[in-house]
Design a protein around this motif. Structure first.
Motif, PDB file in Angstrom:
ATOM      1  N   MET A   1       0.838  -1.202   0.000  1.00  0.00           N
ATOM      2  CA  MET A   1       0.000   0.000   0.000  1.00  0.00           C
ATOM      3  C   MET A   1       0.875   1.256   0.000  1.00  0.00           C
ATOM      4  N   LYS A   2       0.525   2.184  -0.812  1.00  0.00           N
ATOM      5  CA  LYS A   2       1.297   3.428  -0.875  1.00  0.00           C
ATOM      6  C   LYS A   2       0.828   4.386   0.214  1.00  0.00           C
ATOM      7  N   SER A   3       1.749   5.273   0.617  1.00  0.00           N
ATOM      8  CA  SER A   3       1.342   6.281   1.592  1.00  0.00           C
ATOM      9  C   SER A   3       2.025   7.604   1.285  1.00  0.00           C
ATOM     10  N   ARG A   4       1.468   8.649   1.836  1.00  0.00           N
ATOM     11  CA  ARG A   4       2.019   9.990   1.609  1.00  0.00           C
ATOM     12  C   ARG A   4       2.822  10.449   2.814  1.00  0.00           C
ATOM     13  N   ILE A   5       3.261   9.508   3.639  1.00  0.00           N
ATOM     14  CA  ILE A   5       3.950   9.886   4.869  1.00  0.00           C
ATOM     15  C   ILE A   5       5.201  10.730   4.609  1.00  0.00           C
ATOM     16  N   ARG A   6       6.043  10.257   3.701  1.00  0.00           N
ATOM     17  CA  ARG A   6       7.285  11.012   3.456  1.00  0.00           C
ATOM     18  C   ARG A   6       6.972  12.421   2.978  1.00  0.00           C
ATOM     19  N   GLU A  58      -6.909   9.564   3.231  1.00  0.00           N
ATOM     20  CA  GLU A  58      -6.165  10.637   2.570  1.00  0.00           C
ATOM     21  C   GLU A  58      -4.652  10.394   2.612  1.00  0.00           C
ATOM     22  N   ILE A  59      -4.242   9.532   3.495  1.00  0.00           N
ATOM     23  CA  ILE A  59      -2.804   9.287   3.646  1.00  0.00           C
ATOM     24  C   ILE A  59      -2.362   7.959   3.031  1.00  0.00           C
ATOM     25  N   PHE A  60      -3.198   6.941   3.199  1.00  0.00           N
ATOM     26  CA  PHE A  60      -2.864   5.611   2.688  1.00  0.00           C
ATOM     27  C   PHE A  60      -3.723   5.281   1.481  1.00  0.00           C
ATOM     28  N   LEU A  61      -3.084   4.836   0.416  1.00  0.00           N
ATOM     29  CA  LEU A  61      -3.817   4.530  -0.794  1.00  0.00           C
ATOM     30  C   LEU A  61      -3.900   3.027  -0.996  1.00  0.00           C
ATOM     31  N   ALA A  62      -5.055   2.479  -0.685  1.00  0.00           N
ATOM     32  CA  ALA A  62      -5.256   1.033  -0.853  1.00  0.00           C
ATOM     33  C   ALA A  62      -5.195   0.708  -2.340  1.00  0.00           C
ATOM     34  N   ASN A  63      -5.036  -0.570  -2.615  1.00  0.00           N
ATOM     35  CA  ASN A  63      -4.976  -1.028  -4.013  1.00  0.00           C
ATOM     36  C   ASN A  63      -3.801  -0.459  -4.775  1.00  0.00           C
ATOM     37  N   LYS A  64      -2.897   0.191  -4.074  1.00  0.00           N
ATOM     38  CA  LYS A  64      -1.723   0.717  -4.757  1.00  0.00           C
ATOM     39  C   LYS A  64      -0.522  -0.137  -4.403  1.00  0.00           C
TER      40      LYS A  64
ATOM     41  N   LEU B  42      -4.441  -3.011   8.373  1.00  0.00           N
ATOM     42  CA  LEU B  42      -4.910  -1.841   7.624  1.00  0.00           C
ATOM     43  C   LEU B  42      -5.520  -2.278   6.300  1.00  0.00           C
ATOM     44  N   GLN B  43      -4.894  -3.250   5.670  1.00  0.00           N
ATOM     45  CA  GLN B  43      -5.422  -3.797   4.415  1.00  0.00           C
ATOM     46  C   GLN B  43      -6.851  -4.275   4.588  1.00  0.00           C
ATOM     47  N   LEU B  44      -7.068  -5.091   5.613  1.00  0.00           N
ATOM     48  CA  LEU B  44      -8.402  -5.642   5.830  1.00  0.00           C
ATOM     49  C   LEU B  44      -9.389  -4.542   6.203  1.00  0.00           C
ATOM     50  N   ALA B  45      -8.923  -3.548   6.955  1.00  0.00           N
ATOM     51  CA  ALA B  45      -9.795  -2.424   7.311  1.00  0.00           C
ATOM     52  C   ALA B  45     -10.287  -1.727   6.045  1.00  0.00           C
TER      53      ALA B  45
END
Lengths: 65, 65
Positions: A1-6, A58-64, B42-45
DNA sequence: TCCATTTGTAAAGCACGCTTTACATTGCAT
DNA sequence: ATGCAATGTAAAGCGTGCTTTACAAATGGA
């Protein structure tokens, strides 16, 4: 999963160590999350979202990736 | 962390087994999540939120319990 | 260049998320 | 009361999330 944390961390001008301190996790965890080595727990995802004032979605992009 | 999974599942009139099938997890996992035995990944959520058409924040209540 | 800060990585260890198998309990319809 | 569906629970096993310690590489200012 991608995230925008950085991206979000850099916008705030803080180091991984500083962010880790604010999130109460280790610096290695912040590094691993930014580099996509693994996904955070749901708990930590909530803490991160709360810190940045955004929703988890908004921060974690599922399916990515 | 508290969740509204049981409430939402019952509103849809489905069994734990049926929901589990839809989410591609075991029935025991659905049972454990409903009973608060542990938090989902998080994935399952994301999968659960997607299934119910709600956001993670609308289903899982951080800082609860 | 030199030094400090920041970032990347590795390994060992512990706890948790999820699986499968299997059995016990509850609830409900007949 | 019987029987089946639904729910609860347990144990073993595997992968992952996160920790601590430790060291290497990169970045950047003086």
């Amino acid at each position: 999963m991608k995230s925008r944390i950085r991206e979000l961390r850099q916008l705030s001008g803080r180091s991984q160590a500083e962010l880790a301190e604010s999130l109460s996790v280790s610096r290695q965890t912040v590094n691993a999350l930014e580099r996509g080595r693994y996904d955070p727990s749901l708990q930590l995802a909530f803490i991160i979202a709360g810190y940045f004032g955004l929703t988890i979605e908004e921060i974690f992009l599922a399916n990515k990736e």
